[in-house]
Design an enzyme around this catalytic site. Sequence first.
Site, PDB file in Angstrom:
ATOM      1  N   HIS A 168       0.854  -1.191   0.000  1.00 14.95           N
ATOM      2  CA  HIS A 168       0.000   0.000   0.000  1.00 14.95           C
ATOM      3  C   HIS A 168       0.892   1.245   0.000  1.00 14.95           C
ATOM      4  O   HIS A 168       2.103   1.162   0.223  1.00 14.95           O
ATOM      5  CB  HIS A 168      -0.926   0.009   1.223  1.00 14.95           C
ATOM      6  CG  HIS A 168      -0.209  -0.031   2.526  1.00 14.95           C
ATOM      7  ND1 HIS A 168      -0.141  -1.146   3.324  1.00 14.95           N
ATOM      8  CD2 HIS A 168       0.510   0.921   3.162  1.00 14.95           C
ATOM      9  CE1 HIS A 168       0.577  -0.880   4.385  1.00 14.95           C
ATOM     10  NE2 HIS A 168       0.993   0.373   4.316  1.00 14.95           N
TER      11      HIS A 168
HETATM   12  C1  T46 Z   1       2.536   0.536   6.972  1.00  9.83           C
HETATM   13  C2  T46 Z   1       3.377  -0.676   7.120  1.00  9.83           C
HETATM   14  C3  T46 Z   1       4.840  -0.370   7.241  1.00  9.83           C
HETATM   15  C4  T46 Z   1      -4.581  -0.835  13.379  1.00  9.83           C
HETATM   16  O1  T46 Z   1      -5.708  -1.100  13.852  1.00  9.83           O
HETATM   17  N1  T46 Z   1      -3.863   0.211  13.858  1.00  9.83           N
HETATM   18  C5  T46 Z   1      -2.651   0.536  13.385  1.00  9.83           C
HETATM   19  O2  T46 Z   1      -2.029   1.503  13.860  1.00  9.83           O
HETATM   20  C6  T46 Z   1      -2.099  -0.274  12.332  1.00  9.83           C
HETATM   21  C7  T46 Z   1      -0.722   0.054  11.754  1.00  9.83           C
HETATM   22  C8  T46 Z   1      -2.823  -1.320  11.840  1.00  9.83           C
HETATM   23  N2  T46 Z   1      -4.051  -1.604  12.359  1.00  9.83           N
HETATM   24  C9  T46 Z   1      -4.808  -2.768  11.867  1.00  9.83           C
HETATM   25  C10 T46 Z   1      -5.271  -2.706  10.423  1.00  9.83           C
HETATM   26  C11 T46 Z   1      -5.296  -4.166  10.018  1.00  9.83           C
HETATM   27  O3  T46 Z   1      -6.529  -4.733  10.418  1.00  9.83           O
HETATM   28  O4  T46 Z   1      -3.917  -3.901  11.944  1.00  9.83           O
HETATM   29  C12 T46 Z   1      -4.181  -4.798  10.872  1.00  9.83           C
HETATM   30  C13 T46 Z   1      -2.909  -5.065  10.058  1.00  9.83           C
HETATM   31  O5  T46 Z   1      -2.560  -3.855   9.330  1.00  9.83           O
HETATM   32  P1  T46 Z   1      -1.948  -3.902   7.851  1.00  9.83           P
HETATM   33  O6  T46 Z   1      -2.507  -5.034   7.115  1.00  9.83           O
HETATM   34  O7  T46 Z   1      -2.110  -2.537   7.259  1.00  9.83           O
HETATM   35  O8  T46 Z   1      -0.410  -4.190   8.199  1.00  9.83           O
HETATM   36  P2  T46 Z   1       0.859  -4.071   7.235  1.00  9.83           P
HETATM   37  O9  T46 Z   1       1.968  -4.724   7.941  1.00  9.83           O
HETATM   38  O10 T46 Z   1       0.531  -4.519   5.860  1.00  9.83           O
HETATM   39  O11 T46 Z   1       1.148  -2.477   7.159  1.00  9.83           O
HETATM   40  C14 T46 Z   1       1.601  -1.805   8.313  1.00  9.83           C
HETATM   41  C15 T46 Z   1       0.838  -0.484   8.489  1.00  9.83           C
HETATM   42  O12 T46 Z   1      -0.570  -0.730   8.505  1.00  9.83           O
HETATM   43  C16 T46 Z   1       1.118   0.487   7.376  1.00  9.83           C
HETATM   44  O13 T46 Z   1       0.641   1.762   7.719  1.00  9.83           O
HETATM   45  O14 T46 Z   1       2.961   1.527   6.374  1.00  9.83           O
HETATM   46  O15 T46 Z   1       2.985  -1.535   8.207  1.00  9.83           O
END
Ligand code: T46
Length: 134
Positions: free
Chosen positions: A50
């Site tokens: 993303h």
């Molecule tokens: C990024 C990269 C480096 C939350 O509820 N609060 C939060 O602060 C974050 C970061 C995530 N979430 C929830 C959203 C999803 O349901 O945690 C779950 C996993 O998030 P995501 O699939 O977006 O995780 P990554 O590892 O793909 O991405 C993360 C960050 O979301 C993103 O901002 O830049 O790490």
Amino acid sequence: MNFEEVYNLPVLVDERGSLIALDKISGLPFDIKRVYYIFNTKPEASRGFHAHKNLHQMAICITGSCSMVLDDGFSKSTLEMNSCSVGVYLPPMIWHEMHNFSDDCILLVLASDYYYEDDYIRDYTEFKKAAKIR
Ligand code: T46
């Protein structure tokens, strides 16, 4: 890429060991509003895929290693992250992916704002279109 991706973080060393403190005064390009960290990542798993519309972030691999792909819509680079004294800056509108997590990887992320799902662009075609008109 036309931004500074890799930051050598300021290490305070004395006879007891080392300490890194991060804030805008010590060179971080934004004020921190949120901190999160990624750990226990399965060996075959990749994360990210993303870009953010407005969020600024700094990612630091505290232990272990992973690789970070950065893509500004025009060119891509891959950074190997394996040092707790190196930060990778993720400004808005940089598509990023994390791969090759080691078992012991802890990826710390400092963010300039609270979590808003609306700030994410999770579709690569949409990202490429938005990157072209900026
Ligand atoms: C990024 C990269 C480096 C939350 O509820 N609060 C939060 O602060 C974050 C970061 C995530 N979430 C929830 C959203 C999803 O349901 O945690 C779950 C996993 O998030 P995501 O699939 O977006 O995780 P990554 O590892 O793909 O991405 C993360 C960050 O979301 C993103 O901002 O830049 O790490």
